[in-house]
Write a protein that holds these residues in place. Structure first.
Motif, short mmCIF file in Angstrom:
data_model
loop_
_atom_site.label_atom_id
_atom_site.label_comp_id
_atom_site.label_asym_id
_atom_site.label_seq_id
_atom_site.Cartn_x
_atom_site.Cartn_y
_atom_site.Cartn_z
N CYS A 160 41.66 40.26 37.67
CA CYS A 160 42.11 40.92 38.90
C CYS A 160 42.33 39.95 40.05
O CYS A 160 42.68 40.37 41.15
CB CYS A 160 41.10 41.99 39.32
SG CYS A 160 39.50 41.30 39.88
N TYR A 162 40.25 38.42 41.89
CA TYR A 162 39.24 38.53 42.95
C TYR A 162 38.45 37.23 42.97
O TYR A 162 38.17 36.64 41.92
CB TYR A 162 38.33 39.72 42.67
CG TYR A 162 37.34 40.03 43.76
CD1 TYR A 162 37.73 40.72 44.90
CD2 TYR A 162 36.01 39.62 43.65
CE1 TYR A 162 36.82 41.01 45.90
CE2 TYR A 162 35.10 39.91 44.64
CZ TYR A 162 35.51 40.59 45.77
OH TYR A 162 34.60 40.87 46.77
N SER A 216 34.54 43.06 41.39
CA SER A 216 35.65 43.96 41.71
C SER A 216 36.05 44.83 40.52
O SER A 216 36.04 46.05 40.60
CB SER A 216 36.85 43.15 42.20
OG SER A 216 37.95 43.98 42.41
N CYS A 217 36.39 44.20 39.41
CA CYS A 217 36.88 44.97 38.25
C CYS A 217 35.81 45.20 37.19
O CYS A 217 36.05 45.87 36.19
CB CYS A 217 38.10 44.28 37.64
SG CYS A 217 37.75 42.71 36.83
#
Length: 174
Positions: A105, A107, A118-119
Motif C-alpha cells: 500500500c 504506507y 495501514s493494510c
C-alpha cells in the motif's frame, strides 16, 4: 540545332530552370527527411526491426516522416536510462535513511515492523525464539542464532571416499 527536353512541358528558359531547382530541392529535402527519421529512430527506439520499419515508412515522400513523428516515442533512450538511474539512486538514498514503504500500500513503515499498520499485511516473520523480525532471505536468526525452519538446509552426512572401507568390509566376512 540541339533542343532540350522540357520538364512538365515547360519550354527551356528561366521557368524550366526554376522547375528543375524545385524538383531538386524537394528530392534533397525528402532524402534529408529519410535520414532524419533513421537517426531519430535510432535514438528513441531500442528494437532494430522497428527502426527499419520507421525508416522504410519514411520512404513514402513526406507522409512517412509525418506519420513517424506522430507515433514515435516521446523521449530518447538516453533520457529513459538516466531517469531510471536517478530513481534507483533516490531509492538507495531512502534506504540509507531507513525510509521504507509497504510493498502493498506504499504506507511508510519502519524496518522492525512485522505488519503494515495501514493494510495489515505481513511484512516479515518473527523469530520463534527471540521474536525479532527476520528478513525473508536469512537462513538463521542473526540475533539468537536459531535456525529458521524451511530455510536452513539439512546437513548431509559426509560421503565415504572410495579408499575407505564400508562398515561391512571393515567387519570382515561372517
Amino acid at each position: 540545332m540541339h533542343t532540350q527536353l522540357a520538364v512538365f512541358g515547360i519550354d527551356p528558359g528561366p521557368l524550366n530552370t526554376a522547375a528543375n531547382l524545385t524538383i531538386l530541392f524537394l528530392f534533397v529535402t525528402w532524402l534529408a527527411l529519410v535520414y532524419y527519421t533513421y537517426s531519430d529512430a535510432r535514438r528513441r527506439i531500442a528494437d532494430p526491426m522497428v527502426i527499419g520499419c520507421a525508416t522504410a515508412a519514411s520512404l513514402f515522400p513526406f507522409v512517412g516522416t509525418i506519420v513517424y513523428m506522430i507515433v514515435r516515442p516521446p523521449e530518447y533512450l538516453d533520457d529513459v536510462r538516466e531517469r531510471e538511474l536517478e530513481m534507483q539512486a533516490a531509492e538507495a538514498r531512502l534506504h540509507q535513511l531507513n525510509y521504507f514503504l509497504c510493498p502493498h500500500c506504499d504506507y511508510e513503515v519502519e524496518k522492525e515492523f512485522l505488519r503494515c499498520p495501514s493494510c495489515l499485511r505481513k511484512l516479515k516473520d518473527a523469530c520463534t525464539t527471540c521474536s525479532k523480525p527476520l528478513d525473508p532471505e536469512w537462513k538463521i536468526c542473526p540475533y539468537c542464532e536459531t535456525e529458521i525452519p524451511g530455510k536452513t538446509p539439512t546437513r548431509r552426512r559426509r560421503r565415504q571416499s572410495l579408499n575407505e572401507p564400508t562398515e561391512q568390509q571393515a567387519a570382515g566376512p561372517q
